[in-house]
Every structure is written in structure tokens, then in C-alpha cells.
Write an enzyme that holds these catalytic residues in place. Structure first.
Site, PDB file in Angstrom:
ATOM      1  NE  ARG A  55      -3.126   0.119   3.123  1.00  0.00           N
ATOM      2  CZ  ARG A  55      -2.548   0.225   4.331  1.00  0.00           C
ATOM      3  NH1 ARG A  55      -1.890   1.316   4.668  1.00  0.00           N
ATOM      4  NH2 ARG A  55      -2.640  -0.760   5.200  1.00  0.00           N
ATOM      5  CE1 TYR A  75     -16.055  11.596 -16.335  1.00  0.00           C
ATOM      6  CE2 TYR A  75     -15.750  11.768 -13.968  1.00  0.00           C
ATOM      7  CZ  TYR A  75     -16.052  11.025 -15.086  1.00  0.00           C
ATOM      8  OH  TYR A  75     -16.360   9.706 -14.943  1.00  0.00           O
ATOM      9  CG  ASP A 123      -9.274  16.648 -15.229  1.00  0.00           C
ATOM     10  OD1 ASP A 123      -8.597  16.078 -16.100  1.00  0.00           O
ATOM     11  OD2 ASP A 123     -10.258  16.125 -14.665  1.00  0.00           O
ATOM     12  CE  LYS A 131     -12.162   8.528 -18.679  1.00  0.00           C
ATOM     13  NZ  LYS A 131     -12.455   9.770 -17.990  1.00  0.00           N
TER      14      LYS A 131
HETATM   15  C1  LIG Z   1     -12.944  10.189 -16.717  1.00  0.00           C
HETATM   16  C2  LIG Z   1     -12.560  11.499 -16.178  1.00  0.00           C
HETATM   17  C3  LIG Z   1     -12.354  11.688 -14.810  1.00  0.00           C
HETATM   18  C4  LIG Z   1     -12.575  10.570 -13.803  1.00  0.00           C
HETATM   19  O1  LIG Z   1     -11.662   9.545 -13.979  1.00  0.00           O
HETATM   20  P1  LIG Z   1     -11.959   7.996 -13.609  1.00  0.00           P
HETATM   21  O2  LIG Z   1     -10.699   7.322 -14.007  1.00  0.00           O
HETATM   22  O3  LIG Z   1     -13.157   7.578 -14.408  1.00  0.00           O
HETATM   23  O4  LIG Z   1     -12.217   7.958 -12.149  1.00  0.00           O
HETATM   24  C5  LIG Z   1     -11.947  12.941 -14.381  1.00  0.00           C
HETATM   25  N1  LIG Z   1     -11.785  13.961 -15.240  1.00  0.00           N
HETATM   26  C6  LIG Z   1     -11.993  13.819 -16.564  1.00  0.00           C
HETATM   27  C7  LIG Z   1     -11.787  14.984 -17.471  1.00  0.00           C
HETATM   28  C8  LIG Z   1     -12.388  12.594 -17.073  1.00  0.00           C
HETATM   29  O5  LIG Z   1     -12.599  12.465 -18.387  1.00  0.00           O
END
Ligand SMILES: *Cc1c(COP(=O)(O)O)cnc(C)c1O
Length: 390
Positions: free
Chosen positions: A53, A105, A181, A206
Site C-alpha cells: 500500500r 467532468y 485536469d 483515458k
Molecule cells: C474520466 C474522467 C475523470 C474521472 O476519472 P476515472 O478514471 O473515471 O475515475 C476525471 N476527469 C476527466 C476529465 C475525465 O474524463
């Protein structure tokens, strides 16, 4: 670095940073360490690893790699993008104030309003896009503002916020840190830390991983105290990324540059096709000259990416076309090699509510595409035949 130039040596870093051959065997591909614990040589004497962890060698490699790609001092990875965003907010206490974009998001405002607001952290949602957005952020800052959280381009409206100008306002007018982000652009097309941001987050689910086969999240930092806090959160709260997922991302990022080039090139072609299609009412893509922040897009990013939204006119029109797509898959998520198409009002932004969606401009007829790297002629032919169902 010239502001909008591709980061130099990017592919080399993607393939080599943290990806050095294994010392023991010479294996070119980094080993996966599926272990929960590590043998210690004597009390207090070990090889830097005690319990998984706290740390894992595959994870250490990925954290080195992603820090190198974003130009940060170090990074920490978590079990999902949401776990990464949540980890940042553990730095804040009841009574602290956060300013964030009003078109994020869907999961991010859900975490902020439905979980963290209940813990006494206050959130102010403002439109952070364009020139007005910088002023909106400035007006919303308070003495106790600890973080400004921005997503650019936004999801699904593709509005851009000026990272450099917002960073300046944060640092001049407050003690707030700017967190960006960067999921939609990836470090290949946008380098927020070079523009003055204090931290970058990604859903590695992504583009970074790129193959729609693993969840993950990362926070890339610029200050040792941020890393210290996030390491503590990994140990204390435990939402760490598994060694196998770390390995998948290490593998995915090796081709990030070539994938992003193809995503971008196909994205531009698909956006132009949609803009000229008679069944399409409006296209949202930062690479189209009529995009309200086109000049900012060219200055701030070194590509336009492959996220496109368009207006099909109504829920019924959107449904008619989404039922007909064959190569494009109707699915949430984005950034994989395959083209994914989605309906924000009922999928990613359902939790925002009808009123919330109306306020930010997400209509029932809006469709979002994450253009993949299939043959672009095939993607266009598929969209064209599906649009004829309207
Ligand atoms: C998908 C996404 C998230 C969240 O990520 P997860 O891996 O699904 O928890 C946050 N910000 C953006 C811009 C995203 O596309």
C-alpha cells in the site's frame, strides 16, 4: 519551451523515463511486482519497500514516468481519476474554500457537492472559460481559497480556460493553488505546469493508458510538500493503483505521442466533416476557427485533440443516430484507440440534473465523440450513414 510547441524529447521520455530495463534480468519491459509485502533483512533494514500500500516498484516506475511527461518534480498514482482528485482534496480542511469551473467532468462536482461539501469544504462554481473566466476566478477568490480547479477543454462543451492567466491571478491575489485536469489533451498537447499551474491531474483511464482496459488516476506535483501529503494519503487512505494497472499505463504511454498525432489529425477531419453536414446544427471543437477560444487554443495547446461534441437538434434525433452507428461504439469514457460516441445528457452528465445542464448549455440533442485511430474514412462513413437516420 515555446508555449504552444510540442514538448521536446517527449517520445524518448515516454519510452524511457521510469521504463529502464530490469536490473536483475535485463528485461526490457518493466516487471510487474504482484506482492503485498517485502522481506526485511533485519529490524529497520530493507530495500526501500515494506508493504505494497505504501510503495511498489512497478508503481514507482509509473510515477517517475508521468512526472517526466508533465514536467513535475514527482507524481502519485491512484486507483482512478476520481481517487486522484479526492486525494488532492484531503489537503483541505473544513472552512477552506475552493473555486472550480462550472463545466467539469460530471463525477468531479458530484464528489465536491455530495461528499466534500458535507465535510465543511466550500465550493464556488464559476465559468472559468475565455477572458471573462479569468475575471470570474479573480472575483471568486477569498482569503481562505486554497484551490482553483480547472478542466480545459471542458467536457462536453470544449470551452477553454486560460491556464497562464488564471495561474497569475491565483498567485498574485491569493494563496490558492491552481490544479488543472489535463485528461482531454494529455501532456503531449498541453503542459499546464509550464504555464504556471501548481498540480496536474489525469484520469489515466483515458488517453494516457489509451486502450480502454484499465482505470487509474495521477496527480503530478511541483512542490515537495504536495508529494509528501499525497504519499501519506496513499498510505493512510489506500486508494492506490495496482501493479498490473501501473504496467498497463507504462505500456500505453510508450505510444502516446503517435496515438495523439493520429487522434488529432482524425479529430480535425471529423470536426470539419460534421461542421459541413446538413443534419448537424453546431460543432464544438477547439480546432475550428469559429470556436470562441480558437486563438487561446492555438496559443495554449500544441494540437486540438480528438474530443468533439455536436448538436443533433433533439433527444429523438440523437437517439436515432446513436442507434445506427456501427464502428463508433455508444459508450461512456474516451481516449481509447476505438471511436466512442456518447450522449452527455443521459450518460456522463445525467448526475448534473436538467437545470444544471441547461445553465451550462448541455442540451438533450448534444452528442460527444472521442475520435479513435481507426481509418478516418471509415469513421466518417459511419457517422454519415448514422446521421441520415435523422
Ligand atoms: C474520466 C474522467 C475523470 C474521472 O476519472 P476515472 O478514471 O473515471 O475515475 C476525471 N476527469 C476527466 C476529465 C475525465 O474524463
Amino acid at each position: 519551451m515555446k508555449k504552444n510547441s510540442k514538448p521536446s524529447g517527449f517520445s524518448t521520455r515516454a519510452i524511457h523515463a521510469g521504463q529502464e530495463p530490469d536490473l536483475e534480468t535485463g528485461a526490457v519491459s518493466p516487471p510487474i511486482y504482484p506482492t503485498s509485502t517485502y522481506v526485511q533483512q533485519a529490524i529497520g533494514k530493507n530495500k526501500g519497500y515494506e508493504y505494497a500500500r505504501v510503495s511498489n516498484p512497478t508503481r514507482t516506475r509509473l510515477e517517475k514516468n508521468l512526472a517526466a511527461l508533465e514536467g513535475g518534480i514527482a507524481s502519485r498514482v491512484f486507483a482512478s481519476g476520481m481517487a486522484a482528485i479526492n486525494a488532492i482534496t484531503t489537503m483541505y480542511k473544513s472552512g477552506d474554500h475552493v473555486v472550480c469551473g462550472n463545466n467539469l467532468y460530471g463525477g468531479t462536482p458530484r464528489l465536491f457537492t455530495q461528499v466534500l461539501a458535507g465535510h465543511g469544504i466550500e465550493f464556488a462554481y464559476v465559468d472559468t472559460s475565455g477572458v471573462e473566466g479569468v475575471k470570474n476566478v479573480e472575483r471568486a477568490l477569498r482569503k481562505n481559497t486554497r484551490m482553483v480547479f480547472v478542466e480545459t477543454p471542458t467536457n462536453p462543451l470544449m470551452a477553454l480556460s486560460d491556464i497562464q492567466a488564471i495561474a497569475r491571478v491565483c498567485h498574485r491575489r491569493s494563496t490558492a493553488e491552481l490544479v488543472v485536469d489535463n485528461t482531454f489533451m494529455s501532456p503531449y498537447f498541453q503542459q499546464p505546469l509550464a504555464l504556471g499551474a501548481d498540480m496536474v491531474v489525469h484520469s489515466t483511464t483515458k488517453f494516457l493508458n489509451g486502450h480502454s482496459d484499465g482505470l487509474g488516476g495521477v496527480v503530478v506535483c511541483t512542490k515537495p510538500e504536495q508529494i509528501e501529503q499525497l504519499s501519506f494519503v496513499q498510505k493512510a487512505a489506500g486508494a492506490i493503483l495496482s501493479p498490473f494497472e501501473c504496467w498497463l499505463i507504462l505500456r500505453g504511454v510508450k505510444t502516446l505521442a503517435v496515438r495523439m498525432e493520429q487522434h488529432d489529425s482524425s479529430g480535425r477531419i471529423v470536426a470539419k466533416f460534421l461542421a459541413g453536414h446538413k443534419k448537424v446544427k453546431r460543432v464544438f471543437y477547439p480546432g475550428l476557427p469559429d470556436h470562441p477560444q480558437y486563438a487561446l487554443a492555438k496559443r495554449q495547446m500544441s494540437g486540438f485533440g480528438s474530443m468533439i461534441s455536436f448538436e443533433a437538434g433533439s433527444l429523438s434525433n440523437a437517439n436515432k443516430m446513436l442507434k445506427k452507428v456501427r464502428i463508433c461504439s455508444l459508450a461512456e469514457s474516451l481516449g481509447g484507440v476505438e471511436t466512442l460516441i456518447s450522449h452527455p445528457a443521459t450518460m456522463t452528465h445525467a448526475a448534473v440534473g436538467k437545470k444544471g445542464r441547461k445553465e451550462i448549455g448541455i442540451t438533450d440533442g448534444m452528442v460527444r465523440i472521442s475520435v479513435g485511430i481507426e481509418n478516418v474514412e471509415d469513421i466518417i462513413a459511419d457517422l454519415d450513414q448514422a446521421l441520415h437516420a435523422i
